[in-house]
Design a protein around this motif. Structure first.
Motif, PDB file in Angstrom:
ATOM      1  N   GLN A  25      57.866  -5.847 -15.570  1.00 29.85           N
ATOM      2  CA  GLN A  25      57.732  -7.296 -15.658  1.00 29.85           C
ATOM      3  C   GLN A  25      56.808  -7.679 -16.818  1.00 29.85           C
ATOM      4  O   GLN A  25      57.094  -8.615 -17.567  1.00 29.85           O
ATOM      5  N   GLY A  26      55.713  -6.942 -16.965  1.00 29.70           N
ATOM      6  CA  GLY A  26      54.793  -7.205 -18.067  1.00 29.70           C
ATOM      7  C   GLY A  26      55.443  -6.983 -19.421  1.00 29.70           C
ATOM      8  O   GLY A  26      55.225  -7.753 -20.366  1.00 29.70           O
ATOM      9  N   ALA A  27      56.276  -5.936 -19.515  1.00 30.36           N
ATOM     10  CA  ALA A  27      56.974  -5.646 -20.772  1.00 30.36           C
ATOM     11  C   ALA A  27      57.953  -6.761 -21.118  1.00 30.36           C
ATOM     12  O   ALA A  27      58.080  -7.162 -22.289  1.00 30.36           O
ATOM     13  N   ILE A  28      58.630  -7.300 -20.117  1.00 29.37           N
ATOM     14  CA  ILE A  28      59.589  -8.385 -20.349  1.00 29.37           C
ATOM     15  C   ILE A  28      58.873  -9.645 -20.837  1.00 29.37           C
ATOM     16  O   ILE A  28      59.291 -10.295 -21.805  1.00 29.37           O
ATOM     17  N   LEU A  29      57.771  -9.988 -20.175  1.00 30.79           N
ATOM     18  CA  LEU A  29      57.052 -11.215 -20.520  1.00 30.79           C
ATOM     19  C   LEU A  29      56.348 -11.127 -21.868  1.00 30.79           C
ATOM     20  O   LEU A  29      56.201 -12.129 -22.566  1.00 30.79           O
ATOM     21  N   SER A  30      55.900  -9.944 -22.248  1.00 27.65           N
ATOM     22  CA  SER A  30      55.161  -9.798 -23.510  1.00 27.65           C
ATOM     23  C   SER A  30      56.075  -9.557 -24.708  1.00 27.65           C
ATOM     24  O   SER A  30      55.629  -9.650 -25.853  1.00 27.65           O
ATOM     25  N   ALA A  31      57.361  -9.255 -24.463  1.00 24.83           N
ATOM     26  CA  ALA A  31      58.281  -8.936 -25.561  1.00 24.83           C
ATOM     27  C   ALA A  31      58.406 -10.076 -26.554  1.00 24.83           C
ATOM     28  O   ALA A  31      58.547  -9.857 -27.764  1.00 24.83           O
ATOM     29  N   TYR A  32      58.348 -11.309 -26.066  1.00 22.76           N
ATOM     30  CA  TYR A  32      58.479 -12.484 -26.932  1.00 22.76           C
ATOM     31  C   TYR A  32      57.453 -12.462 -28.059  1.00 22.76           C
ATOM     32  O   TYR A  32      57.768 -12.772 -29.210  1.00 22.76           O
ATOM     33  N   PHE A  33      56.225 -12.086 -27.720  1.00 25.52           N
ATOM     34  CA  PHE A  33      55.135 -12.170 -28.692  1.00 25.52           C
ATOM     35  C   PHE A  33      55.264 -11.129 -29.797  1.00 25.52           C
ATOM     36  O   PHE A  33      54.731 -11.318 -30.887  1.00 25.52           O
TER      37      PHE A  33
END
Length: 489
Positions: free
Chosen positions: A104-112
């Motif tokens: 979940q953290g990887a998905i949310l941080s991918a944008y940045f």
């Protein structure tokens, strides 16, 4: 007499001393239509960025993930965990995806990741080709990514990560491209106002998206968060193509009076028509006013991310408030920020137009308000302890007065070098993105495993010091005059 004073001030800051067009303009001013549509575009970009964080609550099968984690722990101890019928029913009512916290953290941080790397390319493309279409591309990339998100989520979480990086690539274009457009459309005497209208859409879009995403998720299901918001964004794309052009001179609907008013106030150009200027990188990075702006933008965003991300977390974990207070802290301050930024910027431009303050003074006042007032509020939060009502009021005030940043570190790039407004915004905004990673990391390290207010106060005192440093260096070294290297030579 007033027109003469304004003309002298602008000429002294490197702008044309030609007589600014005094022919009456129509009631409909297309530069404000551009700013409003730009604000809507920024709202779309930031809304589509944060909607996943709301939708993910319903997308993840929290019961199954928790059970898998418990089984893993039980496996280490040699004792299997039994499942009862109640847990099975909860898992059926939960989301469809078995994503671990790490995934979940990887998905949310991918944008940045994507957002960080396309700042400078986006700025140069907007300067060399078209700010209008680079900004349009940014919105379309986020819209397409949003519409594809449900399908790719079912395909594989890595596919969702890939499309989020793609959306981030588009997001990185936004501030540089918008700054190029503002440099073309905003008379220097209205730059603070138009910048605030356009850029404040990012704050408003974040709040509106989080609120509407929760409602859509409850009424229709998490997939429709992406489908509805993505589809509505396409309407904006049509309006942007029809109603906006790269320059006032090429606009089909703007009156000649408005075109003349804007172009007559623009800085003189020493380059030939259509000539593409080379970026004077060495002069930029050895320019004291620009490096001051870059450092100030970093400090500004450090405090902004602290208020945006960590203060609501402080309210939940440090003060133990309920969801109602958390919702207030996550929404009301940003509406106040949006209203204040527009009112403040208009007042600032009025003072500049009357010759009461110079552009340099206007930028310094804006930076001082956006640093010292939030710093004072954070200090007061440290002193009032667990008085929830006072903390809520101080948070609203801190975020509200942060609205002056749009007339400070977000407008100063166009003052220093309008020919390179996109590139300068790209450099400062790329540096200012670092606190987006740094603030959560530092807060996690300083508060991990420690209860109470003390670790949070350490975080706030550190932020106060950084904001105070911003106020000092910009007051001493900040400038609002156009720099000699704007000519590209």
């Amino acid at each position: 007499m007033m027109e003469k004073e304004e003309r002298q001030e602008l000429a002294g800051e490197g702008y044309s001393d030609r007589k600014i067009q005094s022919e009456p303009e129509p009631c409909l001013k297309w530069r404000y239509v551009f700013a409003i549509l730009g604000s809507m575009g920024m709202a779309i970009i930031y809304g589509l960025k944060v909607n996943l964080s709301v939708a993910m609550v319903a997308m993840v099968n929290h019961t199954a993930v928790a059970a898998a984690s418990a089984n893993k722990d039980a496996g280490h101890s040699g004792t299997p965990k039994e499942h009862n019928d109640t847990e099975s029913m909860e898992s059926l009512l939960d989301g469809p995806f078995l994503w671990s916290s790490k995934e979940q953290g990887a998905i949310l941080s991918a944008y940045f990741l994507g957002y960080f790397v396309t700042q400078i390319p986006g700025g140069r493309m907007a300067e060399l080709y078209s700010g209008k279409y680079v900004f349009l591309a940014a919105v379309l990339m986020n819209t397409v990514g949003t519409l594809l998100s449900p399908v790719l989520a079912f395909l594989d979480y890595r596919a969702l990560i890939a499309i989020r990086v793609f959306e981030g690539f588009g997001g990185g274009f936004t501030f540089p491209a918008m700054n190029v457009m503002i440099a073309a459309w905003a008379p220097p005497s209205e730059r603070s106002t138009l910048s605030s209208i356009a850029f404040s859409g990012a704050s408003l879009g974040t709040v509106l998206s989080m609120m509407s995403s929760g409602i859509i998720n409850t009424l229709c299901g998490w997939e429709y968060v992406f489908y509805i918001q993505g589809s509505l964004s396409l309407v904006w794309c049509v309006l942007w193509v029809i109603c906006v052009t790269d320059t006032p001179a090429s606009h089909h609907f703007a009156s000649e009076a408005e075109k003349n008013y804007i172009t007559s106030s623009q800085p003189k150009s020493s380059s030939k028509a259509g000539e593409k200027l080379s970026v004077p990188w060495m002069k930029i990075f050895t320019s004291v006013p620009f490096m001051t702006l870059a450092v100030s933008h970093f400090c500004n965003n450090f405090g902004w991310y602290m208020l945006l991300v960590e203060l609501p977390l402080f309210a939940r974990s440090g003060l133990g408030v309920d969801m109602t207070i958390t919702t207030i802290l996550s929404s009301v301050p940003f509406f106040a920020n949006w209203i204040f930024s527009v009112v403040y910027s208009k007042s600032l431009d009025t003072a500049r137009a009357k010759g009461l303050i110079s552009t340099t003074t206007a930028r310094k006042i804006s930076v001082l308000i956006a640093s010292l007032v939030p710093a004072t509020c954070l200090l007061a939060i440290c002193l009032v302890g667990k008085n929830v009502l006072v903390v809520v009021i101080l948070t609203i005030l801190a975020v509200m007065f942060y609205g002056s940043m749009f007339s400070g570190v977000f407008s100063n790039q166009s003052d220093l070098a309008p020919n390179f407004a996109g590139t300068l915004m790209a450099v400062t905004n790329m540096l200012a993105t670092i606190p987006g990673f740094l603030v959560p990391f530092l807060c996690g390290v300083l508060t991990d495993g420690t209860d109470g207010l003390a670790p949070w106060h350490t975080v706030f005192y550190m932020t106060i010091g950084i904001l105070g440093f911003e106020a000092v260096i910009f007051t001493i070294f900040g400038k609002g005059e156009m720099q000699p290297w704007n000519s590209g030579k």
